[in-house]
Write a protein that holds these residues in place. Structure first.
Motif, PDB file in Angstrom:
ATOM      1  N   ASP A 163      -9.473   0.035  -1.347  1.00  0.00           N
ATOM      2  CA  ASP A 163      -9.504   1.365  -0.721  1.00  0.00           C
ATOM      3  C   ASP A 163      -8.980   2.445  -1.674  1.00  0.00           C
ATOM      4  O   ASP A 163      -8.908   3.610  -1.321  1.00  0.00           O
ATOM      5  CB  ASP A 163      -8.688   1.366   0.582  1.00  0.00           C
ATOM      6  N   HIS A 164      -8.602   2.034  -2.882  1.00  0.00           N
ATOM      7  CA  HIS A 164      -8.070   2.940  -3.906  1.00  0.00           C
ATOM      8  C   HIS A 164      -6.799   3.650  -3.454  1.00  0.00           C
ATOM      9  O   HIS A 164      -6.410   4.667  -4.008  1.00  0.00           O
ATOM     10  CB  HIS A 164      -9.116   3.973  -4.357  1.00  0.00           C
ATOM     11  N   GLU A 165      -6.178   3.132  -2.413  1.00  0.00           N
ATOM     12  CA  GLU A 165      -4.919   3.704  -1.950  1.00  0.00           C
ATOM     13  C   GLU A 165      -3.832   2.625  -1.972  1.00  0.00           C
ATOM     14  O   GLU A 165      -2.765   2.827  -2.529  1.00  0.00           O
ATOM     15  CB  GLU A 165      -5.076   4.258  -0.538  1.00  0.00           C
ATOM     16  N   ARG A 248      -6.133  -7.264   1.956  1.00  0.00           N
ATOM     17  CA  ARG A 248      -6.357  -5.932   2.536  1.00  0.00           C
ATOM     18  C   ARG A 248      -5.060  -5.306   2.999  1.00  0.00           C
ATOM     19  O   ARG A 248      -4.068  -5.997   3.225  1.00  0.00           O
ATOM     20  CB  ARG A 248      -7.357  -6.007   3.687  1.00  0.00           C
ATOM     21  N   TRP A 249      -5.102  -4.002   3.159  1.00  0.00           N
ATOM     22  CA  TRP A 249      -3.958  -3.232   3.635  1.00  0.00           C
ATOM     23  C   TRP A 249      -3.827  -3.453   5.138  1.00  0.00           C
ATOM     24  O   TRP A 249      -4.796  -3.308   5.876  1.00  0.00           O
ATOM     25  CB  TRP A 249      -4.179  -1.758   3.324  1.00  0.00           C
ATOM     26  N   GLU A 250      -2.619  -3.803   5.565  1.00  0.00           N
ATOM     27  CA  GLU A 250      -2.419  -4.022   6.997  1.00  0.00           C
ATOM     28  C   GLU A 250      -1.253  -3.181   7.500  1.00  0.00           C
ATOM     29  O   GLU A 250      -0.341  -3.676   8.162  1.00  0.00           O
ATOM     30  CB  GLU A 250      -2.215  -5.512   7.279  1.00  0.00           C
ATOM     31  N   GLY A 251      -1.271  -1.921   7.165  1.00  0.00           N
ATOM     32  CA  GLY A 251      -0.277  -0.996   7.710  1.00  0.00           C
ATOM     33  C   GLY A 251       1.030  -0.982   6.944  1.00  0.00           C
ATOM     34  O   GLY A 251       1.373   0.015   6.327  1.00  0.00           O
ATOM     35  N   GLN A 252       1.766  -2.076   6.986  1.00  0.00           N
ATOM     36  CA  GLN A 252       3.058  -2.123   6.300  1.00  0.00           C
ATOM     37  C   GLN A 252       2.909  -2.476   4.827  1.00  0.00           C
ATOM     38  O   GLN A 252       3.697  -2.044   4.000  1.00  0.00           O
ATOM     39  CB  GLN A 252       3.959  -3.186   6.940  1.00  0.00           C
ATOM     40  N   LYS A 268       1.363  -2.746  -3.193  1.00  0.00           N
ATOM     41  CA  LYS A 268       0.042  -2.458  -3.769  1.00  0.00           C
ATOM     42  C   LYS A 268      -0.584  -3.759  -4.259  1.00  0.00           C
ATOM     43  O   LYS A 268       0.120  -4.742  -4.537  1.00  0.00           O
ATOM     44  CB  LYS A 268       0.160  -1.506  -4.966  1.00  0.00           C
TER      45      LYS A 268
END
Lengths: 470, 285
Positions: A163-165, A248-252, A268
């Protein structure tokens, strides 16, 4: 908006102004060919200058200096990177470095009268290419000789949500604002290992995950073992033989799930699971070129595709995807296309990996030497045997020389600070066909890291003496 | 909102009076306490999700606002978010910081007596720009961290300039000419006032640099690219909120498009995100 369709005629058309395209274009221009180079970026240099080699090496240089200063000061200076340090502050010189290198490359093209266009190209046939410019104008080019050197970009596997974030690739990680509190790196290739050692040296806890039993598996195992040791000393780790399920990013945090049920959490994640060739927009099929199953442009040993007047070089033809190799491929392709001889010297192209410490190799590996010569002489010099390494506080290096049973040098493999420079001594010895005796009989500066050549050569000569005595 | 070269400048006397007032008398709006704490927490590496939840719990109004936004179509939760814990867990600390800041700004900064419509217009412009900034960074394979916030804040100086101009004794006659003068005042002062505000609120240095230079990104030093993205988001937002505008109306020859090396298909892909960006503005309303 004017939609103008003009056809231009050139002897040579080069698609891509990265290391291989730039070299190929200059090579053609030097023999008087009317040459055009087209790139999607406004400045020459390709990914190497804009997003890859130059930016990452600038960050690496800062990390290596800080790490070296820490080692040399032995606690006198408190060299700790504060949390939330801005990555940009560690790359302040980047703009100047990028500008000066890009300008230099552009000036070289200008000096050689290479016409430069800023646009995107696609084949209409095997001799005609259409170029679309940012201002929507379109031109056609007809060329007798075409070199495809459009480079590559990071691969995004379906099971990794880049997500590049939070989940980054090797481009977006360089625009990260702050040093993360933790970093998971997916992959075990050159890019993964370079970033792992850079961020670990900057104090970020790094976990490198891959299915391969060891990182950089194409290298001599003794080198990769030392790489992992240094990574662990700086707070990093390599998780071998781990199959990736998802990341994947999962909020925390970024959650990386492995097939054995392990879950890695990090602020990251860097996805460095290979690169894909930039060929999607080229319509190579219109030129009669089919891609390999891995999406690369197939070429022969002279970088020629199945279409005799179309060559390809650099990342588009697949590994090793290194800038130095790309330059040589571009040069080799153009010289062959123009009917010029390619000298044997260009066989000895070194591989440079900008980890901390650096790794570099040239010539044959121990395994390759044995396969080719039946047996091989192997000489090692540990850097902790060198006065200069102790002075520098960088004693974790190793130089390994590989020679034929008659003592002729076949290869050199180095890990340690300055490895990418040191390897050139071996490269010249290979070009000159020198034997180990040359290192034993000649005097090197003292104290230097180059003394490692003499130490390793003496070690190998001792083996030869033992074998002769046996 | 992009400044228009066709707008008349503020008369010199008014310009100087406003400049003096802003420098010596005007008190910059203070970030509400909760929002200030949220901003500080998001920048503190030692803080965690629970700290953020505790701060928001003490401000029910802000908490409910954040939950409303988190449940909006713009953030498309797979299931309703019913607690702050769930919101922080699902969206992350950075997003919650951005949403808290957005909610606080709207209530505290985007207010000016008699100028409600203007404030709503500027706010919608900033919210749409925030969404476009994030997607532009993503499309360029640049880190999107911070892009949303830069888009949201790029014009934060505008409402403050309006407040100052209306508040400064004897500056405006409050007649038919007022809207024109306010526009000119905003154009001339919003970047520097916005940057002062962002610095005063303790936001990161690069955010201030982007706010200060989004009309001249080359002056943003190491943050020129971020400023250029904010500039493009500014243009995209202006285009998206102009009723009846079509793709051909977007100024794709702008320097920001060229500096970011965007090709027509890149611009078209961003223009196609219009509905998504408007949805974001709706959520932040």
């Amino acid at each position: 908006m004017i939609h103008e369709l003009v056809e231009s005629r050139f002897d040579v058309l080069v698609l891509g102004a990265g290391p291989s395209g730039h070299k190929a274009a200059i090579q053609a221009a030097k023999v008087g060919k009317r040459t055009l180079i087209v790139d999607r970026e406004p400045a020459a240099g390709g990914e190497c200058v804009q997003r890859g080699t130059i930016p990452s090496k600038t960050l690496r240089e800062t990390a290596a200096y800080l790490m070296g200063l820490r080692a040399r000061s032995e606690g006198v200076l408190d060299i700790a990177i504060p949390p939330q340090t801005k990555v940009e502050s560690l790359m302040r010189r980047l703009k100047a470095v990028r500008t000066s290198h890009g300008t230099l490359l552009g000036q070289q093209l200008d000096r050689n009268h290479v016409t430069q266009w800023h646009g995107r190209a696609r084949f209409l046939s095997e001799n005609i290419v259409e170029v679309r410019f940012p201002d929507r104008s379109v031109r056609r080019v007809r060329a007798d000789l075409i070199v495809v050197a459009t480079g590559s970009r990071p691969r995004q596997p379906d099971n990794v949500q880049v997500d590049h974030e939070h989940v980054l690739d090797s481009d977006s990680i360089l625009s990260m604002i702050y040093l993360p509190s933790s970093l998971t790196i997916l992959g075990s290739g050159v890019i993964a290992c370079e970033f792992a050692s850079i961020y670990a040296a900057l104090g970020v806890p790094v976990k490198v995950v891959d299915s391969a039993p060891r990182p950089l598996s194409f290298l001599d195992p003794e080198l990769t073992l030392r790489y992992v040791q240094v990574l662990e000393q700086t707070g990093g780790s390599y998780l071998a033989g781990k199959k990736l399920e998802t990341s994947r990013w999962e909020g925390q945090s970024v959650v990386t799930r492995l097939s054995d049920g392990t879950e890695l959490l990090a602020e990251k994640c860097l996805c460095a699971l290979g690169r894909v060739a930039n060929v999607a927009d080229l319509d190579l099929a219109a030129a009669g070129i089919a891609l390999t199953p891995r999406g690369h442009v197939p070429v022969d040993e002279n970088m020629r595709t199945v279409v005799p007047h179309i060559y390809a070089a650099g990342d588009v033809v697949g590994p090793p995807s290194l800038a130095a190799t790309a330059v040589e491929q571009g040069r080799r392709a153009m010289r062959h296309a123009l009917g010029l001889a390619n000298h044997a010297a260009s066989q000895h192209v070194p591989v440079g990996i900008y980890t901390i410490p650096e790794i570099s190799t040239v010539g044959l590996s121990e395994e390759q030497a044995i396969a080719k010569h039946g047996s091989a002489l192997v000489g090692r010099a540990r850097f902790d045997e060198l006065a200069r390494a102790h002075i520098n506080g960088q004693t974790h290096g190793l130089l390994k020389l590989i020679a034929a049973p008659d003592g002729r040098l076949l290869g050199a493999h180095v890990i340690g600070e300055g490895a990418t420079e040191l390897v050139h001594v071996a490269q010249m010895a290979l070009v000159g066909g020198l034997s180990l005796d040359a290192f034993v009989d000649n005097v090197f500066n003292f104290p230097t890291l180059a003394e490692a050549y003499r130490v390793a050569a003496i070690d190998a000569e001792a083996q030869r003496a033992k074998r002769a005595a046996a | 909102m992009p400044s228009s070269p066709t707008r008349a400048p503020l008369p010199l006397e008014l310009h100087e009076s406003l400049e003096l007032y802003l420098a010596e008398h005007f008190v910059l709006p203070v970030l509400p306490e909760t929002a200030a704490r949220v901003v500080a927490l998001a920048q503190d590496p030692a803080s965690g999700a629970r700290d953020l939840e505790r701060v928001l719990e003490r401000d029910p109004s802000l908490a409910s606002h954040v939950l409303r936004i988190a449940n909006s179509a713009a953030f498309a939760p797979r299931e309703p978010i019913v607690s702050l814990q769930q919101a922080v867990s699902r969206l992350g600390m950075t997003t919650i910081r951005d949403l808290s800041l957005a909610a606080s700004l709207q209530g505290r900064v985007y207010r000016a007596a008699g100028q409600e419509e203007l404030m709503r217009t500027i706010w919608a412009h900033c919210a749409v720009a925030a969404a476009f900034a994030r997607e532009t960074a993503r499309r360029m394979r640049r880190n999107v961290e911070g892009a949303f916030l830069c888009g949201l804040l790029h014009d934060v100086g505008r409402p403050v300039v309006v407040q100052a101009a209306l508040e400064a004794p004897g500056l405006l006659q409050k007649d038919a000419n007022t809207p024109i003068l306010l526009d000119a005042a905003m154009d001339e002062f919003h970047e520097r006032v916005g940057a002062r505000l962002v610095e005063a609120w303790g936001l990161a240095e690069w955010t201030a640099a982007v706010v200060a230079h989004h009309h001249a990104p080359e002056r943003a030093g190491p943050y020129a690219e971020e400023a250029c993205i904010a500039r493009l988001a500014d243009l995209l937002s202006h285009w998206a909120l102009t009723e009846g505008s079509c793709a051909e109306d977007f100024p794709e020859e702008d320097a920001a498009v060229l500096d970011l090396n965007l090709y027509p298909e890149d611009v078209e892909a961003l223009l196609a995100l219009r509905d998504q960006a408007l949805l974001c503005a709706e959520a932040l309303r």
